[in-house]
Design a protein around this motif. Structure first.
Motif, mmCIF file in Angstrom:
data_model
loop_
_atom_site.group_PDB
_atom_site.id
_atom_site.type_symbol
_atom_site.label_atom_id
_atom_site.label_comp_id
_atom_site.label_asym_id
_atom_site.label_seq_id
_atom_site.Cartn_x
_atom_site.Cartn_y
_atom_site.Cartn_z
ATOM 1 N N TRP A 16 40.720 33.508 34.135
ATOM 2 C CA TRP A 16 42.148 33.581 33.851
ATOM 3 C C TRP A 16 42.763 32.232 34.193
ATOM 4 O O TRP A 16 42.444 31.635 35.218
ATOM 5 C CB TRP A 16 42.789 34.677 34.693
ATOM 6 C CG TRP A 16 44.251 34.807 34.489
ATOM 7 C CD1 TRP A 16 44.887 35.546 33.535
ATOM 8 C CD2 TRP A 16 45.293 34.187 35.267
ATOM 9 N NE1 TRP A 16 46.248 35.413 33.654
ATOM 10 C CE2 TRP A 16 46.515 34.583 34.722
ATOM 11 C CE3 TRP A 16 45.292 33.323 36.363
ATOM 12 C CZ2 TRP A 16 47.730 34.165 35.229
ATOM 13 C CZ3 TRP A 16 46.497 32.902 36.870
ATOM 14 C CH2 TRP A 16 47.702 33.318 36.314
ATOM 15 N N THR A 34 47.355 37.746 41.059
ATOM 16 C CA THR A 34 46.358 37.778 39.986
ATOM 17 C C THR A 34 44.978 38.084 40.538
ATOM 18 O O THR A 34 44.239 38.902 39.978
ATOM 19 C CB THR A 34 46.360 36.451 39.214
ATOM 20 O OG1 THR A 34 47.644 36.295 38.589
ATOM 21 C CG2 THR A 34 45.270 36.416 38.164
ATOM 22 N N MET A 38 42.919 41.362 39.423
ATOM 23 C CA MET A 38 41.635 41.251 38.730
ATOM 24 C C MET A 38 40.519 41.979 39.470
ATOM 25 O O MET A 38 39.528 42.378 38.856
ATOM 26 C CB MET A 38 41.281 39.782 38.498
ATOM 27 C CG MET A 38 42.167 39.137 37.437
ATOM 28 S SD MET A 38 41.862 37.377 37.205
ATOM 29 C CE MET A 38 40.245 37.386 36.446
ATOM 30 N N ASN A 41 41.684 46.024 38.894
ATOM 31 C CA ASN A 41 41.555 46.551 37.527
ATOM 32 C C ASN A 41 40.137 46.406 36.968
ATOM 33 O O ASN A 41 39.885 46.734 35.819
ATOM 34 C CB ASN A 41 42.586 45.934 36.588
ATOM 35 C CG ASN A 41 42.345 44.473 36.278
ATOM 36 O OD1 ASN A 41 41.265 43.936 36.493
ATOM 37 N ND2 ASN A 41 43.378 43.813 35.776
ATOM 38 N N MET A 43 38.268 43.657 36.446
ATOM 39 C CA MET A 43 37.891 42.454 35.690
ATOM 40 C C MET A 43 36.807 41.650 36.402
ATOM 41 O O MET A 43 35.894 41.150 35.760
ATOM 42 C CB MET A 43 39.120 41.597 35.406
ATOM 43 C CG MET A 43 40.072 42.241 34.412
ATOM 44 S SD MET A 43 41.595 41.300 34.185
ATOM 45 C CE MET A 43 40.988 39.930 33.214
ATOM 46 N N ARG A 44 36.901 41.538 37.721
ATOM 47 C CA ARG A 44 35.866 40.797 38.450
ATOM 48 C C ARG A 44 34.506 41.461 38.255
ATOM 49 O O ARG A 44 33.520 40.801 37.945
ATOM 50 C CB ARG A 44 36.208 40.711 39.934
ATOM 51 C CG ARG A 44 35.168 39.903 40.727
ATOM 52 C CD ARG A 44 35.291 40.061 42.211
ATOM 53 N NE ARG A 44 35.088 41.461 42.553
ATOM 54 C CZ ARG A 44 35.439 41.997 43.715
ATOM 55 N NH1 ARG A 44 36.006 41.259 44.646
ATOM 56 N NH2 ARG A 44 35.223 43.270 43.966
ATOM 57 N N TYR A 48 34.433 38.605 35.033
ATOM 58 C CA TYR A 48 35.390 37.497 35.143
ATOM 59 C C TYR A 48 35.121 36.768 36.447
ATOM 60 O O TYR A 48 35.054 37.376 37.511
ATOM 61 C CB TYR A 48 36.829 38.017 35.098
ATOM 62 C CG TYR A 48 37.276 38.325 33.699
ATOM 63 C CD1 TYR A 48 38.089 37.442 33.015
ATOM 64 C CD2 TYR A 48 36.863 39.484 33.058
ATOM 65 C CE1 TYR A 48 38.494 37.713 31.715
ATOM 66 C CE2 TYR A 48 37.263 39.764 31.760
ATOM 67 C CZ TYR A 48 38.070 38.877 31.100
ATOM 68 O OH TYR A 48 38.465 39.141 29.820
ATOM 69 N N ILE A 51 39.543 31.848 38.382
ATOM 70 C CA ILE A 51 41.001 31.833 38.380
ATOM 71 C C ILE A 51 41.377 30.361 38.389
ATOM 72 O O ILE A 51 40.994 29.611 39.290
ATOM 73 C CB ILE A 51 41.591 32.586 39.581
ATOM 74 C CG1 ILE A 51 41.225 34.074 39.460
ATOM 75 C CG2 ILE A 51 43.103 32.375 39.654
ATOM 76 C CD1 ILE A 51 41.731 34.929 40.588
#
Length: 131
Positions: A16, A34, A38, A41, A43-44, A48, A51
């Motif tokens: 991101w 953020t 992340m 939710n 995302m990691r 992902y 950052i």
């Protein structure tokens, strides 16, 4: 979808960046929030890794003059980062992400702030490699 076991990335680098959502209008709370979002939710855990702090992190943003200290290192905007960039980087790492950082190889940033990294390559590499 399964990737090949050939030593190459199984996915593209995923992360991101502040630029698309905030341009230069951000502060440290955006990045703390953020990183937390992340993680919560998923995302990691979905892959992902990064950052990225984009343009506008330096002291003197949008003035035409980037502030460098006595050793030539760029300094962060202390109003945007009252806890300091090292604390933010440590937090991002602690949440399991890699930290990415914007600079420019030329004489000035896209908004005209200067001096960017041209002529300060060693100073900036040293600064960015500290964490």
């Amino acid at each position: 979808c399964r990737g090949l076991e050939n030593g190459l990335a199984r996915t593209p680098p995923m992360g991101w960046s502040s630029w698309n959502a905030f341009g230069r209008d951000f502060n440290e709370s955006v990045f703390y929030g953020t990183a937390d979002a992340m993680v919560s939710n998923g995302m990691r855990d979905a892959g992902y890794e990064y950052i990225n702090v984009d343009g506008g992190w330096w002291e003197g943003v949008d003035t035409g003059h980037i502030v460098r200290n006595a050793t030539g290192h760029m300094t962060w905007d202390r109003q945007k980062y009252p806890k300091g960039l090292p604390a933010l980087i440590d937090y991002i790492h602690g949440r399991g992400f890699k930290y990415g950082h914007y600079t420019d190889a030329g004489k000035q940033a896209c908004n005209g702030d200067r001096p960017m990294s041209e002529g300060f390559e060693l100073e900036d590499i040293g600064l960015f490699a500290q964490r």
